[in-house]
Write an enzyme that holds these catalytic residues in place. Sequence first.
Site, PDB file in Angstrom:
ATOM      1  CG  ASP A  60       4.393  -4.171   3.423  1.00  0.00           C
ATOM      2  OD1 ASP A  60       4.346  -5.319   2.958  1.00  0.00           O
ATOM      3  OD2 ASP A  60       3.414  -3.591   3.926  1.00  0.00           O
ATOM      4  CG  ASP A  62      -0.814  -5.201  -0.213  1.00  0.00           C
ATOM      5  OD1 ASP A  62      -1.094  -4.805  -1.352  1.00  0.00           O
ATOM      6  OD2 ASP A  62      -0.682  -6.402   0.066  1.00  0.00           O
TER       7      ASP A  62
END
Length: 386
Positions: A60, A62
């Site tokens: 991922d 953010d």
Amino acid sequence: MTGFGQEDVRGQAQGQVRDQAHSQVRSHVRGGEPHGRQGRSRPEGSAVALSEAYDTALLDLDGVVYFAGGDAIPYAVEALGTARAGGMHLAYVTNNALRTPDAVAAHLTDLGVPAEAGDVITSAQAVARLIADEVPPGSRILVIGGEGLRVALRERGLVPVESADDDPVAVVQGYGGPELPWGRFAEASYAVGRGLPWYASNTDLTIPGVRGVGPGNGAAVEVVRIATGAEPKVAGKPLPPMHRETVLRTGARRPLVVGDRLDTDIEGAFNGGVDSLLVLTGVTDVARLLAAVPEHRPTYVAADLRGLLAAQPEVTEGADGSFGCGGWTAAVSGGALVLDGTGDGLDPLDGVRALCAAAWTDAGAGACGLDAGKALGRLGEAGRAR
């Protein structure tokens, strides 16, 4: 092909080394069997660094690599560089549909993490594929979001439009950033209210940033849901369309999902039947982790991406039902989680692992509701002492 999972390129010998390492990791699973839908009762251990045990990290962005499209999270650049140099392939899998893969790759490269557009998989791509499977080629699609959605739709032979009066056949909604005008939600509501099918790239309620946690696309989806009473088809993590998109684009054989969110990254890994690493640099804190339901319990826990480069300590169970890790002992007593530590230089993260085992075992197939206040306070004391 982006090169991920191409074992013939990397060589048979290297593949054999990783197979052996992976077997070592799996030997730490209690009973040597998969956990199934019940979920795990403790974080697992690994005798080797995770970057050696898995061929691909599905990262991922953010809250894991950078702050909401801004600066790199501490240690991320160095850790990813070391993992790549050791032979681990890096793919970036994000629910953030705002930016294009080209833009994300350029940003990563600027931060010191070399990447190409093919290394990036977004929820915009997943939702565009989902829509393209269900509408005729060349269909007009009302876009509520950013450039990432528009580019993904065009790649699938669809035509982005801006108004409910432009004869769209469907509506798609993705994160549009903090500057997205409120009127865009009204436009979506008009179209959905006319009976058009509604799609959402993802439903993350929040997104972490440098200044704090802000509303994500899920919050924007709620606005349209309240206005229309409709339900969108969702593509992003933790749902199957995103997993499908990731598998198609990476070809990973032994992936490790790396994320900061329990309800997207970790649940997505659970649904896909792959292992996961939770890093505590984003929206999930220790209290939320202790209360995780089975599908939200990660395989491993680390403070940040340096966890990719380390072996993972095993959590052991005592005869009295307590759990130990790295000098810490966690147990349940009097309706509360209790934590004790002995020795110098205690690592608070080992205390977190022991607490997870005590909390998840007590909760079983549910969520732990035990008081964790004093135990968390003890972790804080240890962290300040380091």
